[in-house]
Design a protein around this motif. Structure first.
Motif, PDB file in Angstrom:
ATOM      1  N   TRP A 182       2.872   3.961   5.306  1.00 30.62           N
ATOM      2  CA  TRP A 182       2.541   3.690   3.918  1.00 30.62           C
ATOM      3  C   TRP A 182       1.225   2.982   3.682  1.00 30.62           C
ATOM      4  CZ3 TRP A 182       4.202   6.679   0.531  1.00 30.62           C
ATOM      5  CH2 TRP A 182       5.463   7.243   0.628  1.00 30.62           C
ATOM      6  N   PRO A 183       0.691   2.203   4.622  1.00 39.11           N
ATOM      7  CA  PRO A 183      -0.556   1.515   4.281  1.00 39.11           C
ATOM      8  C   PRO A 183      -1.742   2.451   4.150  1.00 39.11           C
ATOM      9  CG  PRO A 183       0.052   1.020   6.532  1.00 39.11           C
ATOM     10  CD  PRO A 183       1.176   1.811   5.914  1.00 39.11           C
ATOM     11  N   ILE A 184      -1.528   3.723   4.262  1.00 38.36           N
ATOM     12  CA  ILE A 184      -2.620   4.688   4.138  1.00 38.36           C
ATOM     13  C   ILE A 184      -3.317   4.546   2.783  1.00 38.36           C
ATOM     14  CG2 ILE A 184      -1.297   6.647   3.216  1.00 38.36           C
ATOM     15  CD1 ILE A 184      -3.748   6.997   6.063  1.00 38.36           C
ATOM     16  N   GLY A 185      -2.572   4.217   1.737  1.00 44.00           N
ATOM     17  CA  GLY A 185      -3.188   4.031   0.425  1.00 44.00           C
ATOM     18  C   GLY A 185      -4.125   2.848   0.408  1.00 44.00           C
ATOM     19  N   LEU A 186      -3.701   1.781   1.027  1.00 44.48           N
ATOM     20  CA  LEU A 186      -4.546   0.601   1.095  1.00 44.48           C
ATOM     21  C   LEU A 186      -5.759   0.863   1.977  1.00 44.48           C
ATOM     22  CD1 LEU A 186      -1.724  -2.086   1.349  1.00 44.48           C
ATOM     23  CD2 LEU A 186      -2.969  -1.339  -0.681  1.00 44.48           C
ATOM     24  N   LEU A 187      -5.554   1.589   3.061  1.00 48.15           N
ATOM     25  CA  LEU A 187      -6.669   1.970   3.933  1.00 48.15           C
ATOM     26  C   LEU A 187      -7.652   2.852   3.174  1.00 48.15           C
ATOM     27  CD1 LEU A 187      -7.992   2.154   6.767  1.00 48.15           C
ATOM     28  CD2 LEU A 187      -6.516   4.127   7.174  1.00 48.15           C
ATOM     29  N   SER A 188      -7.135   3.790   2.409  1.00 44.26           N
ATOM     30  CA  SER A 188      -7.993   4.678   1.621  1.00 44.26           C
ATOM     31  C   SER A 188      -8.878   3.884   0.671  1.00 44.26           C
ATOM     32  CB  SER A 188      -7.154   5.653   0.792  1.00 44.26           C
ATOM     33  OG  SER A 188      -6.417   6.503   1.611  1.00 44.26           O
ATOM     34  N   LEU A 189      -8.285   2.905   0.007  1.00 49.11           N
ATOM     35  CA  LEU A 189      -9.049   2.080  -0.922  1.00 49.11           C
ATOM     36  C   LEU A 189     -10.143   1.300  -0.198  1.00 49.11           C
ATOM     37  CD1 LEU A 189      -6.184   0.609  -3.111  1.00 49.11           C
ATOM     38  CD2 LEU A 189      -7.936   2.226  -3.838  1.00 49.11           C
ATOM     39  N   GLU A 190      -9.807   0.811   0.968  1.00 50.03           N
ATOM     40  CA  GLU A 190     -10.724  -0.049   1.710  1.00 50.03           C
ATOM     41  C   GLU A 190     -11.931   0.698   2.265  1.00 50.03           C
ATOM     42  OE1 GLU A 190     -12.059  -3.640   3.155  1.00 50.03           O
ATOM     43  OE2 GLU A 190     -10.281  -3.326   1.924  1.00 50.03           O
ATOM     44  N   LEU A 226       1.386  -3.252  -5.878  1.00 44.89           N
ATOM     45  CA  LEU A 226       2.033  -4.341  -6.616  1.00 44.89           C
ATOM     46  C   LEU A 226       2.959  -5.159  -5.707  1.00 44.89           C
ATOM     47  CD1 LEU A 226       2.829  -2.519  -9.963  1.00 44.89           C
ATOM     48  CD2 LEU A 226       1.097  -4.288  -9.564  1.00 44.89           C
ATOM     49  N   CYS A 227       3.679  -4.499  -4.807  1.00 45.94           N
ATOM     50  CA  CYS A 227       4.536  -5.208  -3.854  1.00 45.94           C
ATOM     51  C   CYS A 227       3.711  -6.187  -3.019  1.00 45.94           C
ATOM     52  CB  CYS A 227       5.247  -4.235  -2.917  1.00 45.94           C
ATOM     53  SG  CYS A 227       6.591  -3.306  -3.669  1.00 45.94           S
ATOM     54  N   CYS A 228       2.567  -5.729  -2.566  1.00 45.36           N
ATOM     55  CA  CYS A 228       1.701  -6.600  -1.763  1.00 45.36           C
ATOM     56  C   CYS A 228       1.219  -7.791  -2.580  1.00 45.36           C
ATOM     57  CB  CYS A 228       0.517  -5.806  -1.211  1.00 45.36           C
ATOM     58  SG  CYS A 228       0.992  -4.604   0.041  1.00 45.36           S
ATOM     59  N   ALA A 229       0.837  -7.546  -3.828  1.00 42.84           N
ATOM     60  CA  ALA A 229       0.350  -8.629  -4.685  1.00 42.84           C
ATOM     61  C   ALA A 229       1.468  -9.611  -5.032  1.00 42.84           C
ATOM     62  CB  ALA A 229      -0.265  -8.060  -5.960  1.00 42.84           C
ATOM     63  N   GLN A 230       2.663  -9.092  -5.278  1.00 40.97           N
ATOM     64  CA  GLN A 230       3.785  -9.934  -5.706  1.00 40.97           C
ATOM     65  C   GLN A 230       4.610 -10.476  -4.537  1.00 40.97           C
ATOM     66  OE1 GLN A 230       6.035  -7.620  -8.561  1.00 40.97           O
ATOM     67  NE2 GLN A 230       4.237  -7.288  -9.836  1.00 40.97           N
ATOM     68  N   GLN A 231       4.368  -9.926  -3.348  1.00 41.58           N
ATOM     69  CA  GLN A 231       5.105 -10.329  -2.149  1.00 41.58           C
ATOM     70  C   GLN A 231       6.611 -10.148  -2.284  1.00 41.58           C
ATOM     71  OE1 GLN A 231       3.746 -11.596   1.089  1.00 41.58           O
ATOM     72  NE2 GLN A 231       2.380 -10.147   0.091  1.00 41.58           N
ATOM     73  N   ASN A 232       6.989  -9.033  -2.932  1.00 37.00           N
ATOM     74  CA  ASN A 232       8.404  -8.656  -2.975  1.00 37.00           C
ATOM     75  C   ASN A 232       8.495  -7.160  -3.248  1.00 37.00           C
ATOM     76  OD1 ASN A 232       8.870  -8.069  -5.916  1.00 37.00           O
ATOM     77  ND2 ASN A 232       8.279 -10.229  -6.109  1.00 37.00           N
ATOM     78  N   ALA A 233       9.670  -6.611  -3.059  1.00 36.93           N
ATOM     79  CA  ALA A 233       9.871  -5.165  -3.159  1.00 36.93           C
ATOM     80  C   ALA A 233      10.246  -4.704  -4.563  1.00 36.93           C
ATOM     81  CB  ALA A 233      10.948  -4.728  -2.165  1.00 36.93           C
ATOM     82  N   GLN A 234      10.263  -5.588  -5.529  1.00 35.43           N
ATOM     83  CA  GLN A 234      10.703  -5.231  -6.875  1.00 35.43           C
ATOM     84  C   GLN A 234       9.959  -4.041  -7.478  1.00 35.43           C
ATOM     85  OE1 GLN A 234      13.474  -6.140  -8.279  1.00 35.43           O
ATOM     86  NE2 GLN A 234      13.005  -4.736  -9.942  1.00 35.43           N
ATOM     87  N   PRO A 235       8.630  -3.942  -7.343  1.00 36.97           N
ATOM     88  CA  PRO A 235       7.959  -2.773  -7.927  1.00 36.97           C
ATOM     89  C   PRO A 235       8.463  -1.443  -7.362  1.00 36.97           C
ATOM     90  CG  PRO A 235       6.367  -4.496  -7.523  1.00 36.97           C
ATOM     91  CD  PRO A 235       7.655  -4.948  -6.874  1.00 36.97           C
ATOM     92  N   LEU A 236       8.743  -1.388  -6.077  1.00 40.89           N
ATOM     93  CA  LEU A 236       9.290  -0.152  -5.494  1.00 40.89           C
ATOM     94  C   LEU A 236      10.659   0.151  -6.075  1.00 40.89           C
ATOM     95  CD1 LEU A 236       8.545  -0.060  -1.658  1.00 40.89           C
ATOM     96  CD2 LEU A 236       7.985   1.676  -3.352  1.00 40.89           C
ATOM     97  N   LEU A 237      11.475  -0.866  -6.185  1.00 39.29           N
ATOM     98  CA  LEU A 237      12.815  -0.658  -6.732  1.00 39.29           C
ATOM     99  C   LEU A 237      12.757  -0.284  -8.211  1.00 39.29           C
ATOM    100  CD1 LEU A 237      14.557  -3.669  -4.962  1.00 39.29           C
ATOM    101  CD2 LEU A 237      14.636  -1.246  -4.311  1.00 39.29           C
ATOM    102  N   ALA A 238      11.767  -0.813  -8.925  1.00 43.22           N
ATOM    103  CA  ALA A 238      11.652  -0.549 -10.364  1.00 43.22           C
ATOM    104  C   ALA A 238      11.269   0.896 -10.672  1.00 43.22           C
ATOM    105  CB  ALA A 238      10.628  -1.506 -10.984  1.00 43.22           C
ATOM    106  N   ILE A 239      10.497   1.544  -9.800  1.00 42.98           N
ATOM    107  CA  ILE A 239      10.096   2.926 -10.096  1.00 42.98           C
ATOM    108  C   ILE A 239      11.123   3.946  -9.628  1.00 42.98           C
ATOM    109  CG2 ILE A 239       7.629   2.377 -10.086  1.00 42.98           C
ATOM    110  CD1 ILE A 239       7.488   3.840  -7.338  1.00 42.98           C
ATOM    111  N   GLN A 240      12.087   3.544  -8.847  1.00 42.05           N
ATOM    112  CA  GLN A 240      13.075   4.481  -8.319  1.00 42.05           C
ATOM    113  C   GLN A 240      13.780   5.283  -9.413  1.00 42.05           C
ATOM    114  OE1 GLN A 240      15.799   2.824  -5.497  1.00 42.05           O
ATOM    115  NE2 GLN A 240      17.051   4.654  -5.436  1.00 42.05           N
ATOM    116  N   PRO A 241      14.272   4.673 -10.499  1.00 42.14           N
ATOM    117  CA  PRO A 241      14.940   5.470 -11.533  1.00 42.14           C
ATOM    118  C   PRO A 241      14.027   6.529 -12.166  1.00 42.14           C
ATOM    119  CG  PRO A 241      15.437   3.138 -11.833  1.00 42.14           C
ATOM    120  CD  PRO A 241      14.358   3.230 -10.786  1.00 42.14           C
ATOM    121  N   ALA A 242      12.763   6.187 -12.365  1.00 43.06           N
ATOM    122  CA  ALA A 242      11.829   7.152 -12.961  1.00 43.06           C
ATOM    123  C   ALA A 242      11.584   8.323 -12.014  1.00 43.06           C
ATOM    124  CB  ALA A 242      10.510   6.468 -13.301  1.00 43.06           C
ATOM    125  N   LEU A 243      11.499   8.038 -10.734  1.00 41.34           N
ATOM    126  CA  LEU A 243      11.293   9.118  -9.767  1.00 41.34           C
ATOM    127  C   LEU A 243      12.513  10.031  -9.685  1.00 41.34           C
ATOM    128  CD1 LEU A 243       9.417   7.196  -6.956  1.00 41.34           C
ATOM    129  CD2 LEU A 243       8.482   8.845  -8.553  1.00 41.34           C
TER     130      LEU A 243
END
Length: 130
Positions: free
Chosen positions: A34-42, A96-113
């Motif tokens: 998963w860190p591929i997105g962060l690597l891409s940005l960097e 957002l998970c990295c910024a907030q230091q918790n998994a809540q953003p991942l869990l929050a988008i699950q219903p929409a997906l």
């Protein structure tokens, strides 16, 4: 691979649960791909070779997910759009998970997906996502 709604939805739900579990255990995404997105940005502006590798990775993921979505009954166009939307939502949630230091953003988008996967195909003309 997945031909029943519950199988496809369950597979994505398991993926989210595993991602959230791994984040909560490690507080970062250095455990897998998963860190591929962060690597891409960097490095996107610094290394064409790495940028191309990241682009290839996203293309493979989009194609794999689109194939599963197509076998579930979405058109080819819908499948690619949904897969791309899923990638974008997941990558944004990971940041957002990295910024907030918790998994809540991942869990929050699950219903929409899940709604994207399960949406009522009868209410949309073939090939039209929304």
């Amino acid at each position: 691979m997945f031909h029943q709604e519950d199988d496809l939805v369950s597979a994505f739900e398991r993926m989210f649960s595993k991602q959230a579990e791994c984040f909560n255990e490690s507080k970062n995404f250095s455990f897998g791909a998963w860190p591929i997105g962060l690597l891409s940005l960097e490095v996107s502006g610094e290394s064409e070779r790495i940028r191309e590798a990241c682009d290839s990775y996203y293309d493979v993921i989009q194609c794999l997910w689109a194939e599963q979505l197509q076998s579930y009954g979405h058109t080819e166009n819908e499948s690619r759009q949904i897969a791309l939307s899923m990638i974008a939502m997941i990558e944004g949630a990971i940041i957002l998970c990295c910024a907030q230091q918790n998994a809540q953003p991942l869990l929050a988008i699950q219903p929409a997906l899940v709604k994207l996967i399960k949406r009522d195909r009868a209410s949309h003309p073939k090939g039209e996502l929304l």
